[in-house]
Design a protein around this motif. Structure first.
Motif, PDB file in Angstrom:
ATOM      1  N   UNK A 257       0.828  -1.213   0.000  1.00 31.94           N
ATOM      2  CA  UNK A 257       0.000   0.000   0.000  1.00 31.94           C
ATOM      3  C   UNK A 257       0.862   1.264   0.000  1.00 31.94           C
ATOM      4  N   UNK A 258       2.170   1.104  -0.190  1.00 33.18           N
ATOM      5  CA  UNK A 258       3.073   2.257  -0.067  1.00 33.18           C
ATOM      6  C   UNK A 258       2.791   3.302  -1.153  1.00 33.18           C
TER       7      UNK A 258
ATOM      8  N   UNK C 127       5.231  -3.761   3.165  1.00 37.84           N
ATOM      9  CA  UNK C 127       5.140  -2.307   3.059  1.00 37.84           C
ATOM     10  C   UNK C 127       6.212  -1.597   3.883  1.00 37.84           C
ATOM     11  N   UNK C 146       9.750  10.715  11.180  1.00 34.97           N
ATOM     12  CA  UNK C 146       8.984   9.473  11.069  1.00 34.97           C
ATOM     13  C   UNK C 146       7.727   9.622  11.928  1.00 34.97           C
ATOM     14  N   UNK C 147       6.580   9.258  11.385  1.00 34.35           N
ATOM     15  CA  UNK C 147       5.335   9.292  12.159  1.00 34.35           C
ATOM     16  C   UNK C 147       4.711   7.898  12.106  1.00 34.35           C
ATOM     17  N   UNK C 149       1.655   5.327  13.428  1.00 30.04           N
ATOM     18  CA  UNK C 149       0.330   5.155  14.029  1.00 30.04           C
ATOM     19  C   UNK C 149       0.169   3.699  14.389  1.00 30.04           C
ATOM     20  N   UNK C 151      -2.594   1.480  16.531  1.00 29.95           N
ATOM     21  CA  UNK C 151      -3.797   1.398  17.370  1.00 29.95           C
ATOM     22  C   UNK C 151      -4.415   0.019  17.258  1.00 29.95           C
ATOM     23  N   UNK C 225       5.155   8.790  17.715  1.00 27.19           N
ATOM     24  CA  UNK C 225       4.345   7.563  17.730  1.00 27.19           C
ATOM     25  C   UNK C 225       3.032   7.893  18.418  1.00 27.19           C
ATOM     26  N   UNK C 226       1.908   7.549  17.783  1.00 23.29           N
ATOM     27  CA  UNK C 226       0.637   7.695  18.495  1.00 23.29           C
ATOM     28  C   UNK C 226      -0.012   6.341  18.596  1.00 23.29           C
ATOM     29  N   UNK C 236      -5.150  -0.331  13.259  1.00 28.88           N
ATOM     30  CA  UNK C 236      -4.629   0.797  12.490  1.00 28.88           C
ATOM     31  C   UNK C 236      -3.103   0.831  12.603  1.00 28.88           C
ATOM     32  N   UNK C 238       0.068   2.322  10.566  1.00 26.30           N
ATOM     33  CA  UNK C 238       0.599   3.115   9.459  1.00 26.30           C
ATOM     34  C   UNK C 238       1.980   3.673   9.796  1.00 26.30           C
ATOM     35  N   UNK C 240       4.783   6.806   8.281  1.00 26.20           N
ATOM     36  CA  UNK C 240       5.127   7.860   7.320  1.00 26.20           C
ATOM     37  C   UNK C 240       6.569   8.256   7.542  1.00 26.20           C
ATOM     38  N   UNK C 249       4.425   6.745   2.579  1.00 25.76           N
ATOM     39  CA  UNK C 249       3.408   6.353   3.551  1.00 25.76           C
ATOM     40  C   UNK C 249       3.044   4.896   3.309  1.00 25.76           C
ATOM     41  N   UNK C 250       2.991   4.117   4.386  1.00 25.50           N
ATOM     42  CA  UNK C 250       2.479   2.748   4.318  1.00 25.50           C
ATOM     43  C   UNK C 250       1.090   2.735   4.937  1.00 25.50           C
ATOM     44  N   UNK C 251       0.078   2.421   4.141  1.00 24.94           N
ATOM     45  CA  UNK C 251      -1.304   2.469   4.621  1.00 24.94           C
ATOM     46  C   UNK C 251      -1.780   1.129   5.168  1.00 24.94           C
ATOM     47  N   UNK C 252      -2.999   1.125   5.682  1.00 22.91           N
ATOM     48  CA  UNK C 252      -3.611  -0.083   6.193  1.00 22.91           C
ATOM     49  C   UNK C 252      -4.012  -1.028   5.066  1.00 22.91           C
ATOM     50  N   UNK C 253      -4.364  -2.242   5.439  1.00 23.66           N
ATOM     51  CA  UNK C 253      -4.757  -3.283   4.485  1.00 23.66           C
ATOM     52  C   UNK C 253      -6.233  -3.628   4.673  1.00 23.66           C
TER      53      UNK C 253
END
Lengths: 331, 331, 331, 331
Positions: A257-258, C127, C146-147, C149, C151, C225-226, C236, C238, C240, C249-253
């Motif tokens: 998903x990158x 990813x 770097x961010x 996520x 959860x 990091x959140x 969740x 992710x 960035x 950005x690596x998104x969710x699947x």
């Protein structure tokens, strides 16, 4: 445990062998291929016995079911032999390139057709399947239009194309099956446009590299299929279903998903999953699972030889329509 | 018809002048700028009278309201003069770079503060605004975390940076206001990290090019802000709000929705809307509309000088935190 | 063929057993679990011998390597026993909840540490891995921010939480490892904010349900990091990465790519892949593959006990920071 | 300054009046409408003089150019009168519902046709325009296929539909123009399917609510258009261009970029921009700008009456095809 023999150790036989071997309710007991080294390679990896003659596998009492992945012109003969030997059958598409031979096989099978499944793998793709189920649940109301995109990443070798039966019987046949399945109704009108836009040598074969098809059912539902033998950006497989209550779209799949944001382009995604074995990995696994479960439980098979014959009739009609530049009516 | 004078015919004055001139309930009556040719250029385009002295505009009886878009160090003086002359005021951020001067201005305004609006334009962005409203409606339950991305497309000129007050007071102040507004609660704890990763000359200014800030409110709500003076892929302005009932994300904007699929990349989107005047075109238009409507109807202004002071306090705290590498508590 | 024993037949042991059994270069020879029926269930499915005592597996000459998926407080003991018995080891995170015990284990292993891999599975997610590789190739220039996520879909049972070591050591430890790996540099400063926003009973455990962490490396790279124990919309995950030359950005699947357009919402996507065993299916498979290949070829393991200790040090620092509301420096 | 009169103060006249009034190189000098109060309302807002008789505006020496937004059956008469009076003309589509009358108008205009522009606004949409330009630049190689989606949010009133000329001449005519423009070549073959799937009363009008059209050019380029009078999810306007070197897609537009992740749906986007005046706000503004610039500079107009006639011929052919269920060839 359903004991399964794979007939044909080529590209598609390898996919099925791995899925059978990994299935908790099935066992790979035999692989048949005239090139015995191909059969050996598969059994070395996944177990079972290698033989040369598919009929040996068909008549072996240790075999409950066969998966036919041999060349197209052997499908009917092996399907009938296996059904007559009391085996369950999963046969790769198409039934045959000749509709008369295919219809004769359907007739010859008679009641045994209930144990012969045809391998239209795309019905088992989780996305197409979700759309099929949600239409049934009413998520888009009454279905009005279907739009199918079906583009291969690159032209198959000309030697393959010569014996393929042409783009409609070889490639669009998958989309004709998808269209029938999603529409939930038989098309009664076919109009197809065929062009040779990048491979002029197809003219000698009476074949096309780029086609569009428009279908209508008796109740007025409409479907468009667009198809190319060559999409440089990868294997493009999408479906859109539009109805009185909404729309659903099944998009392409990617390796990750990158997303990349650079100085030149502010968002770039990576390559589509390449060609059918990557794109439809899940579909092939779920197809064999559906076959194993239906045969084991004695429930109805989800795709039949009748479906194979109907898709072939649409392919024939499309070929005729494109060749004559006229609408073809089906009764 | 609200009769409006624009003070300052620079970049931001031009944006406001066009929006005032096009507004159906307002009239651009005057533009003041010491460089009279700048004022003339604006009135030639949008009407009104050009003057050099902002005080002339402030004291003109034909003027109902002024928009202050002059250099930061004149904001307080002009805001007080206009308020004392009975004019309504829309003043660009920040109130001042010195919190003491800003607080003194708030105090000096007294009840007249109710007719002084501060120009935190991002609150009027339709996306940020939708998130603010939907949090209030309960669409994500109780708010737990906010993540703000705020990256400029490129470093401002060093000459500008020298007088900017530093990244926290000049740039992140917008994000501090967004954070307060979205959190719906005052931060009581600020921790900021500042680095010079690509512009070492900022060290002489005591400034940073890359910062991260973490905020906490009294009830334990949390917020992270990440900020850079230079994102090569464009003006990156995002906000994520996470709560007990879900999450909302406001993404970036693009010029078109076109996606390109080529042989090298299977999906490429085009550039982000460039910098603040393009990205926040709608926000600036809606900001002036909110000002005109509130003043015309006598309703409460949506952003006040108090908001300006509070954002500045957070900026000061962040600067202190980054400089001392320690947490700063606010009472 | 690498002969592998699985120690612990619980949730994670089941994942590893299936991946070992399906791997072409490995063989599942043993499963050890004090609850022998759990071990039996696994060997029934995937082959191998079931035993109760992990030490029996460790000392069996038929075993080349062990995968430790037992409770955390047994990790160090089994890891040392296996390493001393000459076995290669893949041990689930964390090394231990006590940094002193973890560091002692690292020291005790000495040179044998080169054959002990720690199971930070996320490094093997395609990813995250693509981002790691592309940063190395320079696709985003110098890394600045770097961010992350992170959860969970829902709170784990309180009984589990009691022995978990707290959110930083149990959950964020994965993100600390990701941060170190992506940053390519050790953090020297940790600031963490912890809140109890929906599960007040965590106060008795000194634990938090919602946290944010901010890290800085010696060269000034920054990371946020959140993290939440409960995201109602699913798991969740992710990341960035932002640098001088761009962002990734690596998104969710998701289960499918289907999008639905209805009268109420004009575009709706389906659920995220649920929790870690679905979301990280590929990562677990690739992790065990990396282990098998490195051990078989004698090359360096991609994650070491040192990585496990460093992530634990960050978790300890974050816990201290959140508890004291102060910055923690690491040397 | 180009002095412009708006003929017709209805919905589309209002759009044009605002865009003319805001344009820096044009002046709105007159609005003509038989219902003088409509004309008055527009001039009150944007200036200019209100008159009842469009011919008064056409013959006023203060008028350089007219924008015709009157009922369709007056287009030809007013266009000819204005052209003969030496005015430049921007006329809304269609030229007329009768192809013979349209062709006669084209002939009667003769060389004056070079100053008559037809209002196919979609060509000025930034997204469609980007695709047109990038095809010309070679971004997708040789064009092979075009797929156009064109669905209205809801059925127009039956009273309107009675005089609309039918779905092909009223609605799909926009898509025929887009198809010609993007294909860069005239279609020589039209096949259309028409259904009444939700509004049976259209049968009495000989009209359809749901249609699909397939086009082919002489060189074999292919185009599919799918069209519905009612998409419950909003105004659906997309275009896909596929060629030897790639593909481009122009997607729909939304009010904001906000995405919502909730317990039931893990990603939901907001409504599409509603109907043509919202969706094509930019296109209408850029259309009038193109008209003003071409007339002011004496350069060629981007859309001509010839384009209007050709699109109408395709609409007629599609109507005939759908009515007879047969292919229609164009020479």
């Amino acid at each position: 445990m359903l004991k399964i023999a794979i007939l044909g150790a080529g590209r598609i036989g390898q996919v099925h062998a791995a899925n059978v071997a990994r299935h908790k309710d099935a066992q790979l007991v035999m692989v048949a291929d005239p090139f015995i080294e191909n059969a050996n390679a598969l059994t070395a990896l996944w177990g079972g016995r290698a033989v040369q003659d598919p009929l040996e596998a068909i008549h072996d009492p240790a075999v409950d079911a066969v998966v036919i992945g041999t060349p197209t012109d052997t499908h009917v003969e092996l399907m009938l032999a296996a059904a007559n030997a009391g085996k369950a059958v999963l046969c790769e598409k198409p039934v045959d390139l000749d509709i008369h031979k295919a219809l004769a096989a359907e007739k010859a099978l008679g009641e045994k057709a209930s144990r012969v499944m045809l391998g239209f793998n795309r019905r088992f793709d989780p996305g197409f399947n979700e759309i099929h189920q949600r239409i049934a649940k009413g998520d888009i109301g009454d279905l009005h239009q279907v739009v199918i995109t079906s583009r291969d990443p690159g032209l198959a070798p000309l030697n393959y194309l010569k014996h393929s039966g042409g783009i409609f019987r070889d490639m669009v046949i998958h989309d004709f099956d998808l269209a029938r399945w999603i529409l939930g109704e038989e098309p009664v009108e076919v109009f197809a446009t065929g062009s040779r836009l990048f491979e002029p040598s197809l003219e000698a074969l009476g074949d096309y590299d780029t086609v569009m098809v428009q279908l209508r059912t008796a109740s007025g539902k409409q479907c468009q299929i667009n198809c190319s033998r060559q999409a440089v950006y990868g294997y493009d497989q999408r479906l859109e279903a539009f109805g009185s209550g909404g729309m659903m779209i099944n998009d392409n799949h990617r390796e990750t998903t990158v997303r990349h944001f650079g100085a030149q382009h502010t968002e770039v995604r990576g390559p589509l999953l390449d060609f059918f074995m990557q794109r439809y990995t899940d579909a092939y696994r779920l197809e064999i699972d559906a076959f194993i479960q239906a045969i084991s439980k004695g429930t109805a098979l989800p795709v039949t030889i009748h479906d194979g014959c109907q898709a072939l009739r649409l392919a024939d009609a499309a070929q005729l329509s494109a060749d004559t530049q006229a609408v073809v009516k089906l009764n």
